[in-house]
Design an enzyme around this catalytic site. Structure first.
Site, PDB file in Angstrom:
ATOM      1  N   MET A  81      27.297  57.392  68.661  1.00 26.54           N
ATOM      2  CA  MET A  81      26.984  57.233  70.217  1.00 26.54           C
ATOM      3  C   MET A  81      26.935  55.455  70.153  1.00 26.54           C
ATOM      4  O   MET A  81      25.321  55.180  69.220  1.00 26.54           O
ATOM      5  CB  MET A  81      25.800  58.041  70.584  1.00 26.54           C
ATOM      6  CG  MET A  81      26.621  59.200  70.995  1.00 26.54           C
ATOM      7  SD  MET A  81      25.764  60.394  71.949  1.00 26.54           S
ATOM      8  CE  MET A  81      25.462  59.681  72.995  1.00 26.54           C
ATOM      9  N   HIS A  82      26.575  55.148  71.581  1.00 31.51           N
ATOM     10  CA  HIS A  82      25.569  53.955  72.608  1.00 31.51           C
ATOM     11  C   HIS A  82      26.409  52.424  71.398  1.00 31.51           C
ATOM     12  O   HIS A  82      25.877  50.986  71.551  1.00 31.51           O
ATOM     13  CB  HIS A  82      24.296  53.135  70.853  1.00 31.51           C
ATOM     14  CG  HIS A  82      23.489  55.121  70.976  1.00 31.51           C
ATOM     15  ND1 HIS A  82      23.345  55.156  72.695  1.00 31.51           N
ATOM     16  CD2 HIS A  82      23.021  56.011  70.745  1.00 31.51           C
ATOM     17  CE1 HIS A  82      22.652  56.995  72.434  1.00 31.51           C
ATOM     18  NE2 HIS A  82      22.564  56.970  71.042  1.00 31.51           N
ATOM     19  N   ASP A 238      28.881  61.919  68.914  1.00 33.45           N
ATOM     20  CA  ASP A 238      28.514  62.896  67.982  1.00 33.45           C
ATOM     21  C   ASP A 238      27.679  64.129  68.516  1.00 33.45           C
ATOM     22  O   ASP A 238      27.934  65.619  68.155  1.00 33.45           O
ATOM     23  CB  ASP A 238      28.296  62.445  66.693  1.00 33.45           C
ATOM     24  CG  ASP A 238      27.280  61.435  66.987  1.00 33.45           C
ATOM     25  OD1 ASP A 238      26.478  61.257  68.126  1.00 33.45           O
ATOM     26  OD2 ASP A 238      27.188  60.971  65.917  1.00 33.45           O
TER      27      ASP A 238
END
Length: 492
Positions: A81-82, A238
């Site tokens: 992520m991110h 995830d």
């Protein structure tokens, strides 16, 4: 027969699994890669390595499983992520992707939190350096030429989606980690986008994780021997997809993840923000579900780091530490090799050994690393348990979940039962395949998102709890004393 592919774009590897229609894993393949750190606090990857790894893994499974491969009916995606994947008008990366464990945008976080005092309530958590929004502010300030070229901003797994389908799309659970999503409404937040210097025009299409985002392009269908009508579902970040993989979809379902990063995840049936404790409150990968999560930037990765400098494999280190396990060692380890998120929100936090003497051996240091990560998870548990423990037990997923020794230690530290699952290490890749099945078959989520069989249950041992309570207090004292010295140069 129908089969389903699950693709997980991790930080250190891509993992692809082939799942049968009964939910069994027929085959899996991982392809490893690294990341670049050209400056202190920086963590970057070239998006092409994700696609190259995916292609290689898919080709190997196809070679081994030609019959089952021919029955692939849908594809699901999961990913780290991110990450900020910035594309130009030709959908080419403007620059390397800035990853979740990148800490350069710490000043930009202060800017966003000042401008948007209620950010933590709407976006699920205050601005932190690893999130996508402050990275865009950093790019605007320090790489204005690249910033001016940005046409779309997508997330790591969605770059692979683009290659598979030609579609620019993401799902709400991955979008949750950008800060640009209004978590309760599950839609882009124009105010936070504007504060980051961009608009909804820079955003990909937003869908739920079990919706279909598109079908394979002619080129990818020919390359992999699949139909051009093969759908690719929304998928998810995830963390959320790991929950799908072990059936954590209803109120109070919880697990601990021991991958490159680490998390304690609790499923929620309504949106409940707790920004004061730096608990992440995000949209789940299925409709009308959310979750709370306390997040470590340093999960099992410090153990891999120690193995690399010792010339030892992680399994060898674990076996050695278990053989020599002791309650008499003075060694302590702060595991903050990449800064830390919950509960410190400190990109400058650094790792260190304490209490090392001339009698310290490698197994003492390995045990200290395992304990240090477990104590960081205790910090996470404390953040989640402000109003009482929100779950009765924890499942375990990720590569670290293979170790019986470590899972027993974590159960003792957290004083919570932990279940090791059959195939729990497959984690998000299995969850992605499950979402792919749901996207084309429909049906009740509970019938697909079941909890795997428990291979072993670890009950907290009363005779180890006093030892860990005392050492945990020493651990927190060490951090408190050392925190003012961390990152002095970088802060300037």
């Amino acid at each position: 027969m129908a089969t389903y592919l699950g693709i997980d774009i991790g930080t250190s590897a891509v993992k692809v699994i082939l799942m049968g229609e009964s939910g069994e894993v027929l085959d899996s393949q991982s392809e490893s890669y690294g990341f670049d750190s050209p400056h202190p606090l920086w963590r970057e990857q070239n998006p092409e390595i994700w696609w190259t790894g995916t292609r290689t893994a898919m080709t190997k499974i196809r070679t081994r499983q030609s019959y089952a491969w021919s029955a692939v009916s849908a594809i699901g995606l999961s990913g780290q992520m991110h990450g900020a994947v910035c594309l130009d008008k030709q959908n080419n990366p403007v620059r390397p992707a800035i990853l979740w464990n990148d800490g350069r945008a710490f000043k930009e976080c202060d800017t966003l939190n000042r401008q948007l005092p209620h950010l933590g309530e709407s976006s699920g958590v205050p601005a932190m350096p690893g999130f996508t929004a402050p990275k865009l502010l950093w790019l605007k300030e320090f790489e204005p030429e690249d910033f001016s070229k940005i046409h779309k901003v997508i997330l790591p797994k969605d770059y692979v989606r683009l290659k598979l389908t030609g579609e620019l799309c993401t799902d709400v659970s991955d979008a949750a980690g950008t800060l640009w999503l209004n978590e309760h409404l599950r839609s882009w937040d124009e105010n936070v986008l504007a504060a980051s210097g961009i608009t909804t025009a820079h955003m990909p299409k937003l869908i739920e994780g079990n919706e279909i985002s598109g079908t394979l392009t002619v080129e990818t269908a020919l390359e992999f021997g699949l139909s051009i009508e093969t759908p690719v579902c929304g998928g998810g970040g995830d963390a959320a997809i790991g929950g799908i993989g072990i059936g954590a979809i209803n109120e109070g379902d919880a697990f601990v993840s021991l991958g490159t990063s680490g998390q304690i995840f609790v499923a929620k049936e309504r949106y409940v923000a707790n920004p004061q404790k730096l608990v992440h409150a995000f949209a789940h990968a299925i409709p009308d579900r959310w979750y709370q999560m306390a997040c470590l930037l340093n999960g099992a990765s410090p153990l891999a780091w120690f193995g690399s400098i010792c010339g030892q494999s992680v399994p060898n280190l674990l076996e050695e530490a278990e053989l020599h396990d002791t309650e008499n060692g003075s060694e302590m380890f702060l595991p903050y090799l990449s800064g830390e998120r919950t509960p410190h929100n400190n990109p400058f936090a650094t790792g260190s050994f304490q209490g090392v003497t001339s009698t310290t051996e490698r197994h003492h240091m390995t045990q200290a690393i395992l304990e240090g990560i477990a104590y960081s998870l205790r910090d996470c548990l404390n953040a989640l348990s402000e109003d009482g423990l929100p779950f009765q037990e924890l499942g375990a997923i990720g590569g670290g979940a293979r170790s019986r020794y470590w899972l027993q230690m974590i159960a003792d530290v957290l004083e919570v039962p932990i279940n090791q699952y059959v195939g729990g290490e497959t984690g998000p890749a299995l969850g992605a395949a499950r979402l792919a099945m749901i996207s084309v078959q429909g049906g009740r989520l509970e019938e697909v998102c079941t909890t795997p069989a428990v291979s072993e249950a670890f009950q907290p041992k009363a005779d180890r709890q006093a030892y860990h309570r005392e050492k945990y207090q020493i651990f927190t004292d060490y951090y408190r004393r050392l925190e003012p010295t961390m990152g002095a140069r970088e802060k300037d």
